[in-house]
Design a protein around this motif. Structure first.
Motif, PDB file in Angstrom:
ATOM      1  N   GLY A  64       0.753  -1.348  -0.148  1.00 12.29           N
ATOM      2  CA  GLY A  64       0.033   0.025  -0.193  1.00 12.29           C
ATOM      3  C   GLY A  64       0.767   1.258  -0.091  1.00 12.29           C
ATOM      4  N   GLU A  82       4.088   7.353  -8.928  1.00 15.03           N
ATOM      5  CA  GLU A  82       3.688   6.164  -9.266  1.00 15.03           C
ATOM      6  C   GLU A  82       4.279   6.062 -10.847  1.00 15.03           C
ATOM      7  N   PRO A  94      -4.740   2.393 -11.847  1.00 19.68           N
ATOM      8  CA  PRO A  94      -5.869   2.142 -11.104  1.00 19.68           C
ATOM      9  C   PRO A  94      -6.320   3.228 -10.180  1.00 19.68           C
ATOM     10  N   TYR A  95      -7.517   3.482  -9.676  1.00 17.77           N
ATOM     11  CA  TYR A  95      -7.628   4.644  -8.772  1.00 17.77           C
ATOM     12  C   TYR A  95      -7.261   4.435  -7.293  1.00 17.77           C
ATOM     13  N   ASP A  96      -6.922   3.092  -7.202  1.00 12.15           N
ATOM     14  CA  ASP A  96      -6.467   2.954  -5.673  1.00 12.15           C
ATOM     15  C   ASP A  96      -4.974   3.388  -5.687  1.00 12.15           C
ATOM     16  N   GLN A  97      -4.132   3.500  -6.641  1.00 13.56           N
ATOM     17  CA  GLN A  97      -2.831   3.885  -6.649  1.00 13.56           C
ATOM     18  C   GLN A  97      -2.871   5.453  -6.553  1.00 13.56           C
ATOM     19  N   GLN A  99      -5.230   7.042  -5.001  1.00 14.21           N
ATOM     20  CA  GLN A  99      -5.670   7.365  -3.717  1.00 14.21           C
ATOM     21  C   GLN A  99      -4.739   7.100  -2.630  1.00 14.21           C
ATOM     22  N   ARG A 100      -3.709   6.265  -2.751  1.00 15.14           N
ATOM     23  CA  ARG A 100      -2.589   6.182  -1.866  1.00 15.14           C
ATOM     24  C   ARG A 100      -1.468   6.806  -1.793  1.00 15.14           C
ATOM     25  N   LYS A 103      -2.987  10.050  -0.392  1.00 13.66           N
ATOM     26  CA  LYS A 103      -3.048  10.124   1.185  1.00 13.66           C
ATOM     27  C   LYS A 103      -1.512  10.320   1.652  1.00 13.66           C
ATOM     28  N   THR A 152     -10.196   8.575  -9.905  1.00 13.21           N
ATOM     29  CA  THR A 152     -10.752   7.401 -10.835  1.00 13.21           C
ATOM     30  C   THR A 152      -9.276   6.630 -11.531  1.00 13.21           C
ATOM     31  N   ASP A 153      -9.783   5.500 -12.245  1.00 14.36           N
ATOM     32  CA  ASP A 153      -8.758   4.937 -12.921  1.00 14.36           C
ATOM     33  C   ASP A 153      -8.496   5.949 -14.122  1.00 14.36           C
TER      34      ASP A 153
END
Length: 191
Positions: A64, A82, A94-97, A99-100, A103, A152-153
């Protein structure tokens, strides 16, 4: 008792086609990871070659963390990066990348400048088939995330254009080019 007649095996006169290449998913995954690692390593070395900057590769995505963390106390700046590298005409984040990375940059409030940067490297060979490539220009793009956008992605194309992927459809996503503090030979800006 009669003797058995010998059986003759004749070769077919037809010309046989060679077997198509077999997709080796393990080898493909290993190559993809190696490309990603090499790109991250290159970026870290570029930053660390400058006296005002320190960069760290943070490890695998399973923990993460962003790919790279870059800081400069002299410039009161922190970047989470990234890194994406490939032989296709587009690279997806991807959206989660996203977001992290956000953060992490939001966590370090002490820095005056906090940015999430996406480093895209389109290799000098374009995949056109299984194990088949054609030559093209190597390109690097550095895009900075704008917090005004919905997370978003998204995709960066070989031309440097960025698009959001929402419900499987492309929508315009204007991410600005970021001028990196190190020298680059293959860096491009989107037109």
């Amino acid at each position: 008792m009669k003797a058995a007649k010998p059986v003759l095996l004749l070769k077919s006169s037809k010309i046989t086609k060679p077997d198509p290449p077999v997709k080796d998913n393990k080898k493909i995954a290993r190559t993809r990871r190696q490309r990603g690692y090499n790109w991250e390593d290159t970026l870290v070395k570029r930053f660390n070659a400058m006296s005002d900057w320190k960069a760290f590769r943070l490890g695998s995505p399973s923990v993460g963390l962003p790919d790279i963390l870059v800081v400069s106390t002299k410039h009161s700046t922190i970047f989470t990066i990234e890194a994406k590298s490939g032989t296709t005409n587009s690279l997806t984040v991807p959206y989660d990348q996203v977001q992290r990375c956000l953060k992490w940059t939001d966590t370090f409030e002490i820095y005056g400048t906090r940015k999430v940067i996406f480093a895209f490297k389109f290799l000098s060979k374009k995949r056109i088939g299984l194990g088949q490539y054609e030559k093209r220009e190597l390109r690097e793009f550095y895009k900075v995330w704008d917090k005004a956008h919905q997370v978003t992605d998204f995709v960066c194309s070989y031309e440097g254009k960025t698009y959001a992927l929402i419900d499987g459809k492309r929508q315009t996503l204007d991410l600005k080019d970021h001028a990196m503090p190190f020298k680059m030979r293959h860096s491009k800006t989107s037109a």
